[in-house]
Scaffold this active site. Structure first.
Site, PDB file in Angstrom:
ATOM      1  N   TYR A 228      14.558 -12.797 -32.089  1.00 61.07           N
ATOM      2  CA  TYR A 228      13.781 -12.615 -33.309  1.00 61.07           C
ATOM      3  C   TYR A 228      12.525 -11.793 -33.052  1.00 61.07           C
ATOM      4  O   TYR A 228      12.243 -10.813 -33.762  1.00 61.07           O
ATOM      5  CB  TYR A 228      13.413 -13.987 -33.875  1.00 61.07           C
ATOM      6  CG  TYR A 228      12.543 -13.959 -35.101  1.00 61.07           C
ATOM      7  CD1 TYR A 228      13.105 -13.782 -36.358  1.00 61.07           C
ATOM      8  CD2 TYR A 228      11.167 -14.120 -35.010  1.00 61.07           C
ATOM      9  CE1 TYR A 228      12.309 -13.764 -37.502  1.00 61.07           C
ATOM     10  CE2 TYR A 228      10.367 -14.107 -36.134  1.00 61.07           C
ATOM     11  CZ  TYR A 228      10.944 -13.926 -37.376  1.00 61.07           C
ATOM     12  OH  TYR A 228      10.147 -13.902 -38.495  1.00 61.07           O
TER      13      TYR A 228
ATOM     14  N   SER B  35       6.392 -10.340 -38.938  1.00 57.88           N
ATOM     15  CA  SER B  35       5.997 -11.660 -38.456  1.00 57.88           C
ATOM     16  C   SER B  35       4.774 -11.489 -37.579  1.00 57.88           C
ATOM     17  O   SER B  35       4.576 -10.425 -36.964  1.00 57.88           O
ATOM     18  CB  SER B  35       7.134 -12.304 -37.650  1.00 57.88           C
ATOM     19  OG  SER B  35       6.696 -13.476 -36.988  1.00 57.88           O
TER      20      SER B  35
ATOM     21  N   LYS C 285      11.270  -8.012 -34.634  1.00 54.10           N
ATOM     22  CA  LYS C 285      10.051  -7.857 -35.425  1.00 54.10           C
ATOM     23  C   LYS C 285       9.090  -6.863 -34.777  1.00 54.10           C
ATOM     24  O   LYS C 285       8.412  -6.094 -35.469  1.00 54.10           O
ATOM     25  CB  LYS C 285       9.377  -9.214 -35.634  1.00 54.10           C
ATOM     26  CG  LYS C 285      10.199 -10.183 -36.459  1.00 54.10           C
ATOM     27  CD  LYS C 285      10.508  -9.634 -37.838  1.00 54.10           C
ATOM     28  CE  LYS C 285      11.228 -10.642 -38.718  1.00 54.10           C
ATOM     29  NZ  LYS C 285      11.496 -10.157 -40.079  1.00 54.10           N
TER      30      LYS C 285
ATOM     31  N   ASP D  56      25.248  -7.453 -47.521  1.00 56.01           N
ATOM     32  CA  ASP D  56      24.942  -7.698 -46.116  1.00 56.01           C
ATOM     33  C   ASP D  56      24.128  -6.505 -45.639  1.00 56.01           C
ATOM     34  O   ASP D  56      24.647  -5.391 -45.524  1.00 56.01           O
ATOM     35  CB  ASP D  56      26.232  -7.829 -45.298  1.00 56.01           C
ATOM     36  CG  ASP D  56      25.963  -8.201 -43.839  1.00 56.01           C
ATOM     37  OD1 ASP D  56      24.849  -7.937 -43.350  1.00 56.01           O
ATOM     38  OD2 ASP D  56      26.877  -8.756 -43.191  1.00 56.01           O
TER      39      ASP D  56
END
Length: 328
Positions: free
Chosen positions: A137, A124, A141, A46
């Site tokens: 998200y 991204s 990024k 993890d």
């Protein structure tokens, strides 16, 4: 080695690298996928736990004695408007996406200094542009991109010999869209144009051998970056009209469906998601981007031939030097 290599893009990178003869080490949470991966070392990891990332790096050192490349790829997300995110959801996305990358950097850096290797962060195109339903998200990024901008200059000043590449992919057909937490009640999907993971994996492997500072992958990613530079306000308008419907199908999906935010979903999902019939298997834009010096050289040679045929006095050596300076 790959932090987050059991399915999706990470799995495609691992498979392509192994096929080229690389010794691949992956860490991820999904036990069944780790068992199926055809790599040298697969360790349950993890990446939000720094000690587990350090254990993964140590396993690679004990097995092979060195690390040439570390690829930070693990990610999770929550599809929800920003004001609907819970504290623990947002923190978890940062723990996996942002801190997972940072922990990989910290753990691998001493060994990358020794090998003069490369650290690759899978970012991204949304590192530069936040979109609706993806506040968590996009924030992670963007944070990763700026963190590694700082680290890149620091490494250069120290003459460390370590390169940092940040990859900026567009939409990829991976199993993540069936595994992400969502509060929209509909099946999430990548924003078209959608690409298969393999051409993106090839771009990542290119950066393992010939690092590129930042690499947009796919025409959709490049368009988004240019649009954001040209007019963020125009981007707001487009997203206001299309930012929701572009991210989901019309298939209903319960908001309490199983997701991988805190715990992995059992099973080996592989590299591909459910959108094979909509996905492109090549990206001409990225192919040209990675070979622009060759393309530039070919254009230069063609120009030289044309000029030589017209004047008979053109120097091929002069033409080559101009072409090289243009592309370098």
């Amino acid at each position: 080695m790959i932090g987050g290599g059991s399915y999706g893009l990470g799995r495609a990178i691992a498979e392509r690298a192994a096929a080229r003869g690389a010794r691949v080490v992956i860490g991820a949470r999904t036990e069944e996928a780790l068992e199926s991966a055809q790599v040298e070392v697969a360790l349950e990891t993890d990446v939000s736990d720094r000690s587990q990332v350090e254990r993964l790096v140590q396993a690679a050192i004990e097995r092979f004695g060195r690390i040439d490349t570390y690829i930070a790829n693990a990610m999770v997300t929550v599809y929800a408007e920003a004001d609907r995110l819970e504290d623990e959801e947002l923190r978890r996305v940062f723990d996996v996406n942002f801190f997972g990358g940072v922990y990989g950097y910290w753990a691998s850096l001493p060994h990358l200094r020794e090998s003069r290797g490369t650290f690759i962060q899978i970012g991204s195109a949304l590192s530069y542009r936040g979109i609706p339903l993806q506040a968590a998200y996009c924030s992670t990024k963007a944070a990763l991109r700026t963190f590694f901008e700082s680290a890149r200059v620091e490494l250069a000043k120290a003459d460390s010999g370590v390169d940092i590449s940040v990859i900026l992919p567009g939409a990829i057909n991976t199993p993540q869209f069936d595994r992400a937490r969502q509060k929209i009640g509909l099946q999430p999907q990548p924003v078209p144009p959608i690409y298969q993971p393999e051409p993106f994996a090839d771009a990542v492997l290119h950066c393992c051998e010939r690092p590129i500072r930042e690499l947009p992958v796919g025409w959709g990613a490049q368009k988004l970056l240019w649009g954001q530079k040209l007019s963020p306000r125009a981007g707001d308008f487009v997203l206001l009209r299309n930012g929701w419907k572009g991210q989901h199908t019309e298939e209903l999906k319960p908001t309490d469906s199983p997701d991988n935010l805190f715990e992995p979903i059992p099973g080996d999902a592989g590299a591909h998601g459910r959108f094979d019939d909509q996905s492109r298997s090549t990206t001409a834009w990225t192919w040209l981007r990675l070979r622009r010096r060759l393309v530039g050289g070919a254009l230069g040679l063609g120009t030289m031939g044309l000029l030589a045929s017209r004047s008979g006095r053109f120097s091929p050596r002069d033409g080559m030097s101009r072409s090289w300076r243009f592309w370098s």
